[in-house]
Design a protein around this motif. Structure first.
Motif, PDB file in Angstrom:
ATOM      1  N   ALA A 130       0.826  -1.208   0.000  1.00 18.59           N
ATOM      2  CA  ALA A 130       0.000   0.000   0.000  1.00 18.59           C
ATOM      3  C   ALA A 130       0.861   1.258   0.000  1.00 18.59           C
ATOM      4  O   ALA A 130       0.591   2.222  -0.738  1.00 18.59           O
ATOM      5  CB  ALA A 130      -0.922  -0.008   1.217  1.00 18.59           C
ATOM      6  N   LEU A 131       1.907   1.257   0.795  1.00 19.12           N
ATOM      7  CA  LEU A 131       2.808   2.412   0.834  1.00 19.12           C
ATOM      8  C   LEU A 131       3.537   2.585  -0.498  1.00 19.12           C
ATOM      9  O   LEU A 131       3.750   3.711  -0.965  1.00 19.12           O
ATOM     10  CB  LEU A 131       3.822   2.244   1.968  1.00 19.12           C
ATOM     11  N   GLU A 132       3.884   1.469  -1.132  1.00 22.60           N
ATOM     12  CA  GLU A 132       4.566   1.543  -2.424  1.00 22.60           C
ATOM     13  C   GLU A 132       3.629   2.085  -3.505  1.00 22.60           C
ATOM     14  O   GLU A 132       4.078   2.793  -4.413  1.00 22.60           O
ATOM     15  CB  GLU A 132       5.101   0.159  -2.825  1.00 22.60           C
ATOM     16  N   LEU A 134       4.733   5.180  -5.816  1.00 19.82           N
ATOM     17  CA  LEU A 134       4.685   5.115  -7.277  1.00 19.82           C
ATOM     18  C   LEU A 134       3.754   6.162  -7.881  1.00 19.82           C
ATOM     19  O   LEU A 134       3.759   6.383  -9.094  1.00 19.82           O
ATOM     20  CB  LEU A 134       4.227   3.722  -7.720  1.00 19.82           C
ATOM     21  N   GLY A 135       2.920   6.759  -7.049  1.00 25.13           N
ATOM     22  CA  GLY A 135       1.984   7.770  -7.531  1.00 25.13           C
ATOM     23  C   GLY A 135       0.755   7.195  -8.203  1.00 25.13           C
ATOM     24  O   GLY A 135       0.082   7.888  -8.970  1.00 25.13           O
ATOM     25  N   ILE A 136       0.422   5.928  -7.911  1.00 20.15           N
ATOM     26  CA  ILE A 136      -0.747   5.320  -8.547  1.00 20.15           C
ATOM     27  C   ILE A 136      -1.939   5.249  -7.591  1.00 20.15           C
ATOM     28  O   ILE A 136      -2.948   4.638  -7.914  1.00 20.15           O
ATOM     29  CB  ILE A 136      -0.426   3.928  -9.123  1.00 20.15           C
ATOM     30  N   GLY A 153     -10.758   3.458   5.349  1.00 18.12           N
ATOM     31  CA  GLY A 153     -10.582   4.806   5.867  1.00 18.12           C
ATOM     32  C   GLY A 153      -9.356   5.080   6.700  1.00 18.12           C
ATOM     33  O   GLY A 153      -9.271   6.136   7.327  1.00 18.12           O
ATOM     34  N   VAL A 154      -8.381   4.173   6.711  1.00 17.32           N
ATOM     35  CA  VAL A 154      -7.173   4.389   7.510  1.00 17.32           C
ATOM     36  C   VAL A 154      -6.013   4.751   6.571  1.00 17.32           C
ATOM     37  O   VAL A 154      -5.706   3.986   5.665  1.00 17.32           O
ATOM     38  CB  VAL A 154      -6.796   3.128   8.318  1.00 17.32           C
ATOM     39  N   PRO A 155      -5.358   5.912   6.777  1.00 17.15           N
ATOM     40  CA  PRO A 155      -4.199   6.256   5.939  1.00 17.15           C
ATOM     41  C   PRO A 155      -3.142   5.158   6.015  1.00 17.15           C
ATOM     42  O   PRO A 155      -2.863   4.613   7.095  1.00 17.15           O
ATOM     43  CB  PRO A 155      -3.701   7.567   6.566  1.00 17.15           C
ATOM     44  N   TYR A 156      -2.553   4.836   4.881  1.00 13.65           N
ATOM     45  CA  TYR A 156      -1.595   3.727   4.835  1.00 13.65           C
ATOM     46  C   TYR A 156      -0.423   3.948   5.789  1.00 13.65           C
ATOM     47  O   TYR A 156       0.089   2.994   6.389  1.00 13.65           O
ATOM     48  CB  TYR A 156      -1.091   3.531   3.411  1.00 13.65           C
ATOM     49  N   ALA A 157       0.005   5.192   5.929  1.00 14.22           N
ATOM     50  CA  ALA A 157       1.155   5.477   6.797  1.00 14.22           C
ATOM     51  C   ALA A 157       0.857   5.162   8.253  1.00 14.22           C
ATOM     52  O   ALA A 157       1.783   4.975   9.054  1.00 14.22           O
ATOM     53  CB  ALA A 157       1.576   6.936   6.653  1.00 14.22           C
ATOM     54  N   ASP A 158      -0.426   5.077   8.609  1.00 13.61           N
ATOM     55  CA  ASP A 158      -0.807   4.809   9.999  1.00 13.61           C
ATOM     56  C   ASP A 158      -1.083   3.331  10.275  1.00 13.61           C
ATOM     57  O   ASP A 158      -1.349   2.954  11.416  1.00 13.61           O
ATOM     58  CB  ASP A 158      -2.073   5.613  10.355  1.00 13.61           C
ATOM     59  N   LEU A 159      -1.035   2.512   9.244  1.00 15.81           N
ATOM     60  CA  LEU A 159      -1.408   1.111   9.410  1.00 15.81           C
ATOM     61  C   LEU A 159      -0.382   0.333  10.219  1.00 15.81           C
ATOM     62  O   LEU A 159       0.820   0.500  10.066  1.00 15.81           O
ATOM     63  CB  LEU A 159      -1.571   0.441   8.045  1.00 15.81           C
ATOM     64  N   LEU A 180       1.726 -10.366  -4.093  1.00 17.93           N
ATOM     65  CA  LEU A 180       1.508  -8.924  -4.009  1.00 17.93           C
ATOM     66  C   LEU A 180       2.440  -8.141  -4.925  1.00 17.93           C
ATOM     67  O   LEU A 180       2.027  -7.150  -5.538  1.00 17.93           O
ATOM     68  CB  LEU A 180       1.684  -8.468  -2.556  1.00 17.93           C
ATOM     69  N   ALA A 181       3.686  -8.587  -5.027  1.00 10.07           N
ATOM     70  CA  ALA A 181       4.639  -7.870  -5.872  1.00 10.07           C
ATOM     71  C   ALA A 181       4.190  -7.864  -7.323  1.00 10.07           C
ATOM     72  O   ALA A 181       4.276  -6.848  -8.023  1.00 10.07           O
ATOM     73  CB  ALA A 181       6.026  -8.496  -5.736  1.00 10.07           C
ATOM     74  N   ARG A 182       3.726  -9.008  -7.799  1.00 13.31           N
ATOM     75  CA  ARG A 182       3.271  -9.102  -9.189  1.00 13.31           C
ATOM     76  C   ARG A 182       2.025  -8.254  -9.417  1.00 13.31           C
ATOM     77  O   ARG A 182       1.910  -7.562 -10.434  1.00 13.31           O
ATOM     78  CB  ARG A 182       2.978 -10.565  -9.523  1.00 13.31           C
ATOM     79  N   ALA A 183       1.069  -8.282  -8.494  1.00 15.24           N
ATOM     80  CA  ALA A 183      -0.148  -7.494  -8.649  1.00 15.24           C
ATOM     81  C   ALA A 183       0.164  -5.999  -8.671  1.00 15.24           C
ATOM     82  O   ALA A 183      -0.399  -5.242  -9.473  1.00 15.24           O
ATOM     83  CB  ALA A 183      -1.134  -7.819  -7.533  1.00 15.24           C
ATOM     84  N   LEU A 184       1.076  -5.558  -7.807  1.00 19.20           N
ATOM     85  CA  LEU A 184       1.462  -4.155  -7.789  1.00 19.20           C
ATOM     86  C   LEU A 184       2.180  -3.771  -9.072  1.00 19.20           C
ATOM     87  O   LEU A 184       1.925  -2.704  -9.652  1.00 19.20           O
ATOM     88  CB  LEU A 184       2.359  -3.876  -6.579  1.00 19.20           C
ATOM     89  N   TRP A 185       3.081  -4.633  -9.534  1.00 19.86           N
ATOM     90  CA  TRP A 185       3.782  -4.380 -10.797  1.00 19.86           C
ATOM     91  C   TRP A 185       2.791  -4.196 -11.934  1.00 19.86           C
ATOM     92  O   TRP A 185       2.913  -3.267 -12.751  1.00 19.86           O
ATOM     93  CB  TRP A 185       4.720  -5.553 -11.089  1.00 19.86           C
TER      94      TRP A 185
END
Length: 225
Positions: free
Chosen positions: A16-18, A22-24, A46-52, A170-175
């Motif tokens: 999520a942070l990545e 990446l700006g996506i 509703g939770v910001p990723y940086a707070d997870l 997860l890496a493949r899905a994000l890619w």
């Protein structure tokens, strides 16, 4: 087993942070899930990723229903239905990434597929990246549309909404989610020069054959091509 689950929860957060790096994705708009045992781990609503924190990631059984007790204790992403339905119907898929990336969403606002303007469109499994019809976010109708658009595909657009990308991890899905955004950017730029020429079905089928085993891989995995 507890350590493995905690590691996967942390990987969901890092993914999520990545997405943001990446700006996506922006803010809390996207969501991520990963298959775990007989269910899935999904980002909360509703939770910001940086707070997870690892414990914030919600586990749902694959047969979860709207009135399940789990919703009394936690608030999974409002899009849990299509995450559940994708992982239930696609046993080869272990991760789902949903973004609101700008260029791909711009095409989705026009209810347009991403056509085969570039051979990398084939990385999603066919001669286009389909756009599913509009339905309200979080609805069962949206999930049904997504499942149809993802038939024989690993990515789709959602009309007036965003992107879904699937992967064996997860890496493949994000890619793939990032690749869909790049393809949308390329197409929109090419349209400024006129209607882009498209690759034929024959050409795309040849690429699909070459793409078997192609794409993001771990360093320990053999090179497939």
């Amino acid at each position: 087993m507890v350590e493995a689950e905690t590691a996967l929860r942390r990987e969901v957060i890092e993914t999520a942070l990545e997405m943001e790096r990446l700006g996506i994705n922006q803010g809390t708009s996207g969501n991520i899930s990963a298959r775990w045992r007989d269910g899935l781990l999904i980002t909360p609503s509703g939770v910001p990723y940086a707070d997870l924190q690892a414990q914030d990631i919600v586990w749902l059984p694959l047969d979860v229903s709207d009135d399940a007790d789990v919703f009394q204790q936690s608030r999974p992403s409002t899009e849990w239905r299509f995450h559940r339905d994708i992982l239930y119907s696609r046993p080869e898929i272990n991760a789902v990434v949903h973004t609101h990336s700008n260029a791909a969403t711009a095409m989705a606002i026009h209810n347009r597929d991403i056509p085969p303007h570039h051979y990398m469109v084939a990385v999603a499994g066919g001669n286009s990246i389909r756009c599913a019809p509009y339905a309200t976010f979080g609805s069962q109708a949206l999930s049904a549309h997504a499942i149809t658009a993802l038939k024989d595909r690993s990515a789709c657009l959602l009309a007036h909404h965003g992107v879904i990308a699937l992967g064996h991890d997860l890496a493949r899905a994000l890619w793939l989610a990032n690749e869909v955004e790049v393809l949308a950017q390329q197409y929109l730029l090419a349209c400024q020069l006129g209607t882009p020429p498209l690759l034929s079905d024959e050409a795309i089928n040849e690429v699909i054959e070459k793409f078997k085993g192609y794409g993001l891989r771990r360093k320990s995995e053999p090179d497939a091509g």
